[in-house]
Design a protein around this motif. Structure first.
Motif, PDB file in Angstrom:
ATOM      1  N   LEU A  60       4.585  -9.213  -1.365  1.00 55.08           N
ATOM      2  CA  LEU A  60       4.472  -7.758  -1.501  1.00 55.08           C
ATOM      3  C   LEU A  60       4.160  -7.367  -2.943  1.00 55.08           C
ATOM      4  O   LEU A  60       3.274  -6.541  -3.185  1.00 55.08           O
ATOM      5  N   GLU A  61       4.867  -7.948  -3.902  1.00 59.03           N
ATOM      6  CA  GLU A  61       4.651  -7.592  -5.299  1.00 59.03           C
ATOM      7  C   GLU A  61       3.271  -8.028  -5.775  1.00 59.03           C
ATOM      8  O   GLU A  61       2.619  -7.323  -6.565  1.00 59.03           O
ATOM      9  N   LEU A  62       2.805  -9.192  -5.300  1.00 54.09           N
ATOM     10  CA  LEU A  62       1.464  -9.648  -5.664  1.00 54.09           C
ATOM     11  C   LEU A  62       0.408  -8.669  -5.156  1.00 54.09           C
ATOM     12  O   LEU A  62      -0.513  -8.281  -5.889  1.00 54.09           O
ATOM     13  N   LEU A  63       0.566  -8.242  -3.914  1.00 55.84           N
ATOM     14  CA  LEU A  63      -0.368  -7.268  -3.343  1.00 55.84           C
ATOM     15  C   LEU A  63      -0.238  -5.909  -4.030  1.00 55.84           C
ATOM     16  O   LEU A  63      -1.225  -5.176  -4.166  1.00 55.84           O
ATOM     17  N   ALA A  64       0.985  -5.566  -4.467  1.00 52.83           N
ATOM     18  CA  ALA A  64       1.186  -4.297  -5.180  1.00 52.83           C
ATOM     19  C   ALA A  64       0.429  -4.289  -6.502  1.00 52.83           C
ATOM     20  O   ALA A  64      -0.191  -3.276  -6.874  1.00 52.83           O
ATOM     21  N   ILE A  65       0.453  -5.412  -7.215  1.00 51.24           N
ATOM     22  CA  ILE A  65      -0.286  -5.509  -8.480  1.00 51.24           C
ATOM     23  C   ILE A  65      -1.777  -5.325  -8.236  1.00 51.24           C
ATOM     24  O   ILE A  65      -2.460  -4.578  -8.945  1.00 51.24           O
ATOM     25  N   LEU A  66      -2.290  -5.984  -7.199  1.00 49.11           N
ATOM     26  CA  LEU A  66      -3.703  -5.843  -6.857  1.00 49.11           C
ATOM     27  C   LEU A  66      -4.024  -4.400  -6.474  1.00 49.11           C
ATOM     28  O   LEU A  66      -5.095  -3.880  -6.807  1.00 49.11           O
TER      29      LEU A  66
ATOM     30  N   THR B 107       0.830  -1.205   0.000  1.00 45.36           N
ATOM     31  CA  THR B 107       0.000   0.000   0.000  1.00 45.36           C
ATOM     32  C   THR B 107       0.864   1.254   0.000  1.00 45.36           C
ATOM     33  O   THR B 107       0.612   2.190  -0.765  1.00 45.36           O
ATOM     34  N   TYR B 108       1.919   1.244   0.836  1.00 46.44           N
ATOM     35  CA  TYR B 108       2.807   2.409   0.870  1.00 46.44           C
ATOM     36  C   TYR B 108       3.532   2.580  -0.472  1.00 46.44           C
ATOM     37  O   TYR B 108       3.536   3.668  -1.062  1.00 46.44           O
ATOM     38  N   GLY B 109       4.127   1.487  -0.952  1.00 51.29           N
ATOM     39  CA  GLY B 109       4.937   1.568  -2.163  1.00 51.29           C
ATOM     40  C   GLY B 109       4.132   1.881  -3.409  1.00 51.29           C
ATOM     41  O   GLY B 109       4.620   2.567  -4.323  1.00 51.29           O
ATOM     42  N   SER B 110       2.889   1.392  -3.475  1.00 48.97           N
ATOM     43  CA  SER B 110       2.057   1.631  -4.661  1.00 48.97           C
ATOM     44  C   SER B 110       1.389   2.995  -4.618  1.00 48.97           C
ATOM     45  O   SER B 110       1.394   3.735  -5.609  1.00 48.97           O
ATOM     46  N   LEU B 111       0.817   3.337  -3.483  1.00 42.64           N
ATOM     47  CA  LEU B 111       0.072   4.590  -3.396  1.00 42.64           C
ATOM     48  C   LEU B 111       0.966   5.817  -3.478  1.00 42.64           C
ATOM     49  O   LEU B 111       0.498   6.897  -3.860  1.00 42.64           O
ATOM     50  N   GLU B 112       2.267   5.664  -3.138  1.00 40.65           N
ATOM     51  CA  GLU B 112       3.141   6.826  -3.246  1.00 40.65           C
ATOM     52  C   GLU B 112       3.295   7.283  -4.701  1.00 40.65           C
ATOM     53  O   GLU B 112       3.606   8.445  -4.956  1.00 40.65           O
ATOM     54  N   GLU B 113       3.040   6.353  -5.647  1.00 38.54           N
ATOM     55  CA  GLU B 113       3.094   6.734  -7.058  1.00 38.54           C
ATOM     56  C   GLU B 113       1.974   7.708  -7.414  1.00 38.54           C
ATOM     57  O   GLU B 113       2.070   8.444  -8.400  1.00 38.54           O
ATOM     58  N   TYR B 114       0.903   7.681  -6.626  1.00 36.85           N
ATOM     59  CA  TYR B 114      -0.275   8.508  -6.928  1.00 36.85           C
ATOM     60  C   TYR B 114      -0.375   9.745  -6.045  1.00 36.85           C
ATOM     61  O   TYR B 114      -1.305  10.545  -6.216  1.00 36.85           O
ATOM     62  N   VAL B 115       0.540   9.900  -5.107  1.00 37.10           N
ATOM     63  CA  VAL B 115       0.509  11.069  -4.224  1.00 37.10           C
ATOM     64  C   VAL B 115       0.571  12.382  -5.023  1.00 37.10           C
ATOM     65  O   VAL B 115      -0.169  13.323  -4.716  1.00 37.10           O
ATOM     66  N   PRO B 116       1.445  12.500  -6.055  1.00 39.25           N
ATOM     67  CA  PRO B 116       1.453  13.756  -6.828  1.00 39.25           C
ATOM     68  C   PRO B 116       0.085  14.081  -7.438  1.00 39.25           C
ATOM     69  O   PRO B 116      -0.321  15.247  -7.459  1.00 39.25           O
TER      70      PRO B 116
END
Length: 393
Positions: free
Chosen positions: A339-345, A224-233
């Motif tokens: 982690l990567e599986l959850l990141a894709i989801l 959640t942290y690693g994926s959502l940080e891509e959308y913070v901007p």
């Protein structure tokens, strides 16, 4: 080599690993080359998918061969991944680049943590793991922040300079890691067959209920942290702030993450119940940010980032302390696989929600999910945590 010198080299490696001037511009660059937002999102999924498929195999390699050489090889893959961006800046070229980057990430994921833990263990300082790994990732985030600040000036020299500088820094990081000594292994696995190691590592990671629970929670927090940080901007921009403020707001979240990593070791002795209460608090912060969707929401995101990054370092440490076998990198790579599986989801779910509604609703949904996960673990943790089980192989 004295442990202080070794740690300084580890910190330097992580600083250089994220001192990539291209980071603030890669989505802008792809958009400028004609890619749609959907195409860019599909590349993120491809990136995670490659890491997903290669994480565990590369973890086995890290238990069987030289970890520092694998880390250096991973950096080579990352450096080479920029070549397609330069010579063929189209969707296929970007896809090849993300595949190469994904392989490079897989070679370093799990390998780095295992190298640090064994280096501390050989010096009888494994109890300092969370402190050391937290500082390492703080330097990584400081490198990221430094790159973000420098990139604003460096872009005046053009993307060619940005690419060249990024490649040089990655190569330098590989040279630094190669200067480390070969850390002695406490159990030799070089004579074990690859498939046997793979099967044993997966079994040890999934059959111990406490270890598997840690893997799932650490994976959820990291994804959640690693994926959502891509959308913070995008989130910050939608609040109505100018582009300059967007950059500063993103920098504030990076700084919060660095500080959270740096002080994580101070709180690793907290009870599991208190950890879950902190996680639930972070979820409410993200939920509140999504509901507000204004300038105050940015402050809530900064607070969320600080807490979630601190928890990530603590639970990564809990995982390392729970592993008592020689297959440390393999088991850690199982965690990276999750982690990567959850990141894709996360990427797919976020994209669907944001397209259907907006970025604010998407963040609110993931905030609610974080609260839910925290409550579940608050209930089940007393049944899982016991010294007898956590020390099983």
């Amino acid at each position: 080599m004295k442990i202080k010198t070794t740690l300084n080299k580890i910190y330097t490696y992580k600083f250089l690993d994220d001192l990539i001037l291209m980071y603030p511009f890669y989505s802008v660059y792809m958009t400028a080359k004609g890619l749609s937002v959907f195409q860019i999102s599909s590349l993120f999924v491809l990136w995670s998918l490659v890491s997903l498929l290669t994480n565990i195999p590369t973890g086995v390699f890290a238990d069987k061969y030289s970890r520092k050489k694998l880390l250096a090889l991973g950096q080579v893959f990352k450096a080479v991944s920029f070549v397609p961006w330069i010579i063929y800046p189209h969707y296929l070229g970007f896809a090849i680049a993300f595949i190469l980057w994904g392989i490079g990430s897989a070679l370093t994921s799990g390998t780095f943590e295992a190298l640090v833990y064994d280096e501390l263990k050989v010096n009888n300082k494994e109890q300092d793991y969370v402190k050391v790994i937290g500082r390492a990732y703080s330097f990584s985030l400081i490198g990221n922040l430094t790159a973000t600040l420098l990139a604003g000036l460096a872009i005046l020299l053009g993307f060619g300079f940005i690419f060249a500088a990024s490649i040089i820094v990655i190569v330098l990081s590989s040279i630094v890691i190669l200067t480390l000594p070969e850390t002695p292994r406490f159990e030799q696995v070089s004579d074990q067959r690859y498939l046997s190691m793979l099967k044993t590592g997966i079994k040890r990671a999934t059959h111990n209920k406490t270890i598997f629970a840690i893997i799932l929670l650490a994976g959820f927090i990291g994804a959640t942290y690693g994926s959502l940080e891509e959308y913070v901007p995008l989130f910050v921009y939608d609040t109505g702030l100018s582009l300059s403020f967007v950059a500063w707001a993103v920098g504030a979240t990076v700084a919060a993450a660095a500080f959270g990593s740096f002080i994580a070791h101070r709180y690793e002795k907290m009870s599991t119940g208190n950890f879950m209460i902190v996680l639930i608090s972070a979820g409410f912060m993200m939920f509140g940010a999504g509901l507000l969707g204004n300038n105050l929401a940015v402050l809530l995101l900064v607070g969320y980032t600080f807490i979630i990054r601190m928890l990530k370092q603590i639970y990564d440490g809990k995982l390392q302390h729970s592993i008592t076998s020689e297959l440390r990198a393999t088991i850690t790579s199982v965690a990276s696989f999750v982690l990567e599986l959850l990141a894709i989801l996360t990427y797919l779910t976020y994209g669907l929600i944001a397209d259907r509604y907006n970025n604010f609703i998407a963040f609110a949904v993931f905030g609610s999910l974080t609260v839910f996960v925290g409550l579940i673990y608050l209930v089940i943790s007393p049944r899982l945590v016991s010294r007898h089980e956590i020390n099983k192989k």
